[in-house]
Design a protein around this motif. Structure first.
Motif, PDB file in Angstrom:
ATOM      1  N   ALA A 239       0.967  -1.208  -0.040  1.00 13.01           N
ATOM      2  CA  ALA A 239       0.007  -0.076   0.145  1.00 13.01           C
ATOM      3  C   ALA A 239       0.965   1.343   0.142  1.00 13.01           C
ATOM      4  O   ALA A 239       1.736   1.358   1.032  1.00 13.01           O
ATOM      5  CB  ALA A 239      -1.059   0.109   1.096  1.00 13.01           C
ATOM      6  N   ILE A 240       0.670   1.976  -0.895  1.00 14.36           N
ATOM      7  CA  ILE A 240       1.676   3.098  -1.196  1.00 14.36           C
ATOM      8  C   ILE A 240       1.007   4.319  -1.591  1.00 14.36           C
ATOM      9  O   ILE A 240       0.259   4.256  -2.677  1.00 14.36           O
ATOM     10  CB  ILE A 240       2.816   2.872  -2.336  1.00 14.36           C
ATOM     11  CG1 ILE A 240       4.065   4.013  -2.247  1.00 14.36           C
ATOM     12  CG2 ILE A 240       2.265   2.395  -3.445  1.00 14.36           C
ATOM     13  CD1 ILE A 240       5.140   3.442  -2.918  1.00 14.36           C
ATOM     14  N   PRO A 241       1.213   5.632  -1.198  1.00 16.47           N
ATOM     15  CA  PRO A 241       0.415   6.847  -1.581  1.00 16.47           C
ATOM     16  C   PRO A 241       0.601   7.098  -3.189  1.00 16.47           C
ATOM     17  O   PRO A 241       1.752   6.873  -3.734  1.00 16.47           O
ATOM     18  CB  PRO A 241       0.864   7.786  -0.809  1.00 16.47           C
ATOM     19  CG  PRO A 241       1.532   7.115   0.591  1.00 16.47           C
ATOM     20  CD  PRO A 241       1.926   5.840   0.019  1.00 16.47           C
ATOM     21  N   ASP A 242      -0.172   7.333  -3.860  1.00 22.79           N
ATOM     22  CA  ASP A 242      -0.028   7.910  -5.256  1.00 22.79           C
ATOM     23  C   ASP A 242       0.874   9.161  -5.004  1.00 22.79           C
ATOM     24  O   ASP A 242       0.759  10.145  -4.133  1.00 22.79           O
ATOM     25  CB  ASP A 242      -1.398   8.613  -5.792  1.00 22.79           C
ATOM     26  CG  ASP A 242      -2.349   7.569  -6.137  1.00 22.79           C
ATOM     27  OD1 ASP A 242      -2.209   6.531  -6.826  1.00 22.79           O
ATOM     28  OD2 ASP A 242      -3.448   7.364  -5.384  1.00 22.79           O
ATOM     29  N   TRP A 243       1.779   9.205  -6.222  1.00 18.44           N
ATOM     30  CA  TRP A 243       2.744  10.277  -6.349  1.00 18.44           C
ATOM     31  C   TRP A 243       3.466  10.664  -5.151  1.00 18.44           C
ATOM     32  O   TRP A 243       3.765  11.634  -5.018  1.00 18.44           O
ATOM     33  CB  TRP A 243       1.904  11.643  -6.841  1.00 18.44           C
ATOM     34  CG  TRP A 243       0.708  11.469  -7.610  1.00 18.44           C
ATOM     35  CD1 TRP A 243       0.759  10.735  -9.115  1.00 18.44           C
ATOM     36  CD2 TRP A 243      -0.420  11.426  -7.337  1.00 18.44           C
ATOM     37  NE1 TRP A 243      -0.397  10.629  -9.500  1.00 18.44           N
ATOM     38  CE2 TRP A 243      -1.345  11.053  -8.756  1.00 18.44           C
ATOM     39  CE3 TRP A 243      -1.238  11.950  -6.434  1.00 18.44           C
ATOM     40  CZ2 TRP A 243      -2.668  11.072  -8.681  1.00 18.44           C
ATOM     41  CZ3 TRP A 243      -2.705  11.964  -6.500  1.00 18.44           C
ATOM     42  CH2 TRP A 243      -3.237  11.515  -7.685  1.00 18.44           C
ATOM     43  N   LEU A 244       4.065   9.557  -4.410  1.00 18.87           N
ATOM     44  CA  LEU A 244       4.848   9.475  -3.231  1.00 18.87           C
ATOM     45  C   LEU A 244       5.894  10.755  -3.299  1.00 18.87           C
ATOM     46  O   LEU A 244       5.921  11.621  -2.485  1.00 18.87           O
ATOM     47  CB  LEU A 244       5.315   8.197  -2.802  1.00 18.87           C
ATOM     48  CG  LEU A 244       6.038   8.153  -1.387  1.00 18.87           C
ATOM     49  CD1 LEU A 244       4.939   8.416  -0.414  1.00 18.87           C
ATOM     50  CD2 LEU A 244       6.793   6.717  -1.499  1.00 18.87           C
ATOM     51  N   GLY A 245       6.900  10.692  -4.358  1.00 20.77           N
ATOM     52  CA  GLY A 245       7.732  11.493  -4.595  1.00 20.77           C
ATOM     53  C   GLY A 245       7.532  13.006  -5.269  1.00 20.77           C
ATOM     54  O   GLY A 245       8.401  14.053  -5.191  1.00 20.77           O
ATOM     55  N   GLU A 246       5.975  13.054  -5.522  1.00 26.15           N
ATOM     56  CA  GLU A 246       5.874  14.472  -6.173  1.00 26.15           C
ATOM     57  C   GLU A 246       4.932  15.380  -5.449  1.00 26.15           C
ATOM     58  O   GLU A 246       5.333  16.591  -5.574  1.00 26.15           O
ATOM     59  CB  GLU A 246       4.876  14.036  -7.503  1.00 26.15           C
ATOM     60  CG  GLU A 246       5.862  13.168  -8.538  1.00 26.15           C
ATOM     61  CD  GLU A 246       4.804  12.631  -9.547  1.00 26.15           C
ATOM     62  OE1 GLU A 246       4.172  13.660 -10.150  1.00 26.15           O
ATOM     63  OE2 GLU A 246       4.770  11.503  -9.739  1.00 26.15           O
ATOM     64  N   VAL A 247       4.140  15.011  -4.646  1.00 26.88           N
ATOM     65  CA  VAL A 247       3.417  15.928  -3.868  1.00 26.88           C
ATOM     66  C   VAL A 247       4.285  16.467  -2.851  1.00 26.88           C
ATOM     67  O   VAL A 247       5.049  15.772  -1.932  1.00 26.88           O
ATOM     68  CB  VAL A 247       2.148  15.202  -2.902  1.00 26.88           C
ATOM     69  CG1 VAL A 247       1.392  15.951  -2.243  1.00 26.88           C
ATOM     70  CG2 VAL A 247       1.350  14.583  -4.234  1.00 26.88           C
ATOM     71  N   GLN A 248       4.245  17.916  -2.635  1.00 31.01           N
ATOM     72  CA  GLN A 248       5.013  18.646  -1.813  1.00 31.01           C
ATOM     73  C   GLN A 248       4.277  18.655  -0.312  1.00 31.01           C
ATOM     74  O   GLN A 248       3.253  18.972  -0.300  1.00 31.01           O
ATOM     75  CB  GLN A 248       5.054  20.086  -2.163  1.00 31.01           C
ATOM     76  CG  GLN A 248       5.859  20.169  -3.775  1.00 31.01           C
ATOM     77  CD  GLN A 248       7.234  19.617  -3.545  1.00 31.01           C
ATOM     78  OE1 GLN A 248       7.896  20.044  -2.861  1.00 31.01           O
ATOM     79  NE2 GLN A 248       7.413  18.738  -4.595  1.00 31.01           N
ATOM     80  N   VAL A 249       5.094  18.148   0.559  1.00 31.50           N
ATOM     81  CA  VAL A 249       4.674  18.278   1.980  1.00 31.50           C
ATOM     82  C   VAL A 249       5.767  18.870   2.762  1.00 31.50           C
ATOM     83  O   VAL A 249       6.827  19.100   2.328  1.00 31.50           O
ATOM     84  CB  VAL A 249       4.529  16.540   2.475  1.00 31.50           C
ATOM     85  CG1 VAL A 249       3.313  16.259   1.813  1.00 31.50           C
ATOM     86  CG2 VAL A 249       5.940  15.918   2.424  1.00 31.50           C
ATOM     87  N   ILE A 250       5.477  19.255   3.979  1.00 28.95           N
ATOM     88  CA  ILE A 250       6.198  19.841   4.924  1.00 28.95           C
ATOM     89  C   ILE A 250       7.614  19.062   5.082  1.00 28.95           C
ATOM     90  O   ILE A 250       7.376  17.808   5.349  1.00 28.95           O
ATOM     91  CB  ILE A 250       5.563  20.033   6.286  1.00 28.95           C
ATOM     92  CG1 ILE A 250       4.625  21.166   6.202  1.00 28.95           C
ATOM     93  CG2 ILE A 250       6.465  20.583   7.184  1.00 28.95           C
ATOM     94  CD1 ILE A 250       3.501  21.456   7.396  1.00 28.95           C
ATOM     95  N   GLY A 251       8.695  19.512   4.989  1.00 27.04           N
ATOM     96  CA  GLY A 251      10.105  18.741   5.338  1.00 27.04           C
ATOM     97  C   GLY A 251      10.512  17.866   4.207  1.00 27.04           C
ATOM     98  O   GLY A 251      11.382  17.147   4.564  1.00 27.04           O
ATOM     99  N   LEU A 252       9.832  17.798   3.141  1.00 27.38           N
ATOM    100  CA  LEU A 252      10.173  17.103   2.075  1.00 27.38           C
ATOM    101  C   LEU A 252      11.697  17.395   1.523  1.00 27.38           C
ATOM    102  O   LEU A 252      11.934  18.252   1.252  1.00 27.38           O
ATOM    103  CB  LEU A 252       9.298  17.303   0.948  1.00 27.38           C
ATOM    104  CG  LEU A 252       9.380  16.276  -0.244  1.00 27.38           C
ATOM    105  CD1 LEU A 252       8.740  14.785   0.030  1.00 27.38           C
ATOM    106  CD2 LEU A 252       8.656  16.960  -1.613  1.00 27.38           C
ATOM    107  N   PRO A 253      12.290  16.379   1.602  1.00 30.54           N
ATOM    108  CA  PRO A 253      13.921  16.561   1.068  1.00 30.54           C
ATOM    109  C   PRO A 253      13.910  16.214  -0.412  1.00 30.54           C
ATOM    110  O   PRO A 253      13.138  15.715  -1.081  1.00 30.54           O
ATOM    111  CB  PRO A 253      14.801  15.473   1.736  1.00 30.54           C
ATOM    112  CG  PRO A 253      13.619  14.368   2.111  1.00 30.54           C
ATOM    113  CD  PRO A 253      12.447  15.204   2.220  1.00 30.54           C
TER     114      PRO A 253
END
Length: 412
Positions: A149-163
């Motif tokens: 189970a993995i979120p859609d667009w895991l590496g694309e959606v901008q979230v707080i603290g995203l490296p």
């Protein structure tokens, strides 16, 4: 429109699936009861059940007492008949569970770590699978597969603290990577869909045929279930409640229209509490707050309840489900508190809304649902979906205009 008939082999597979589902849903159940429910002859039921007994998928549980004549032998799914491994990777954790054929968790490995990169994820998965097998938590010959189970667009959606390095997830072939550590089938879906599947098979879905599942995790997700089957929509984006435009009533975005997930998520909760001087690193920390910190948490939940009540009312008017289920990484006690505030807000508005329920499996819901993908396939359940063997939320591109707009609104 095209039509397809069923040859003898297909009919046999369908009858097998009907009987397995009857035992899965109705067990303990007798052969006679299966025949009545399935409208198959008792001879046909007996023949198929005998094969399932030989395969070890079902077992004769007991004889039913108190009836005239020979007591009926009752059938159940054999917990040892199949196993599955389910994993949920998100921006703040990795949870891996080993589950038996009736949904019991036999083993659990959890890593509370933020922004885990693909190579590290694959290594931890390999270690977990090896550990489950070495400790004989599961029997490899009966392993139905590994679900993710993995979120859609895991590496694309901008979230707080995203490296910046987290962009490595974009387009990462996670199925190919996992195929290097196991020869068993790999099933993949997004985290909210997986959590809803787990609820269908082992939670409130056994009582509700139609519901909307809201998953509060690092971000916010949702999944729509109609007549016991998840409805993903024409483009596969059904249930994306995190992008639902909502009018912010308070806080820095007061008066603006923002995506609901921009306000309600575990990452936002921890960030907002941190700005108020409350140091939180894991969801469990939310249960150890002092009186002042607890009042800040309750105030945050009340604020979120206003926006969530609006979303719940909208879902009710459009879909009219049997109920709405809330689950995810928010501790159970806090889910109950949030639901209480949502009830109060709906009552204050005099609105009509579906009934609200806490998910049966909350914290590990997505991981359990991931395992349920493989079990549904092995047990021929109606919730089994062939797309689980091909889909990857990491490579399913969002419409460019929608993604750019979403990133613009979520950027900090």
């Amino acid at each position: 429109m095209s039509y397809a008939g069923a040859n003898g082999e297909q009919a046999a597979a369908l009858n097998r699936a009907i009987i397995l589902n009857a035992i899965h849903r109705g067990g303990p159940i007798s052969r006679t009861e299966i025949a009545k429910r399935s409208r198959l002859t008792k001879q046909a039921v007996t023949r198929i059940v005998d094969k399932l007994l030989d395969e070890g998928l079902v077992m004769e549980a007991r004889r039913r007492q108190g009836l005239r004549g020979q007591p009926a032998i009752e059938l159940e799914i054999d917990p040892e008949g199949a196993f599955a491994i389910g994993a949920n990777i998100d921006r703040d954790h990795l949870t891996i569970v080993a589950v038996d054929a009736v949904g019991n968790v036999r083993g659990r490995i959890h890593h509370e770590v933020r922004f885990l990169l693909p190579d590290a994820f694959v290594k931890l998965m390999e270690d977990a699978v090896s550990s489950f097998l070495r400790r004989k938590v599961i029997t490899e010959s009966r392993l139905a597969g590994i679900g993710l189970a993995i979120p859609d667009w895991l590496g694309e959606v901008q979230v707080i603290g995203l490296p910046e390095t987290y962009g490595q997830w974009s387009g990462f072939d996670v199925r190919a990577a996992l195929s290097h550590i196991t020869e068993h089938p790999i099933y993949i879906d997004n985290d909210a869909n997986a959590a809803a599947l787990g609820e269908i098979e082992y939670g409130l879905g056994t009582e509700m045929r139609s519901f909307f599942y809201i998953l509060v995790s690092a971000c916010l997700g949702g999944s729509l279930v109609i007549d016991g089957v998840r409805h993903k929509g024409a483009g596969g984006l059904g249930g994306e409640i995190g992008w639902l435009p909502t009018a912010a009533k308070t806080g820095p975005f007061a008066g603006e229209t923002r995506p609901l997930g921009d306000m309600l998520s575990m990452l936002m909760l921890i960030n907002d509490l941190t700005q108020d001087g409350v140091q939180i690193t894991t969801p469990a920390d939310l249960l150890t707050l002092d009186a002042r910190e607890r009042s800040l948490l309750s105030a945050w939940l009340k604020k979120m309840a206003v926006n969530l009540a609006e979303a719940v009312s909208d879902i009710g008017m459009v879909v009219d489900p049997d109920g709405i289920i809330l689950g995810g990484r928010l501790p159970v006690r806090l889910i109950d508190e949030l639901l209480l505030y949502v009830h109060e807000e709906i009552s204050r508005r005099g609105a009509i809304a579906p009934s609200l329920h806490r998910a049966a499996a909350s914290e590990d819901a997505a991981a359990l649902g991931a395992a349920a993908m493989a079990l549904a396939d092995r047990l021929c359940l109606p919730s089994a979906d062939p797309a689980h063997l091909t889909r990857s939320p990491l490579t399913t591109a969002m419409r460019p205009s929608s993604l750019n707009s979403a990133l613009a609104t979520t950027a900090r």
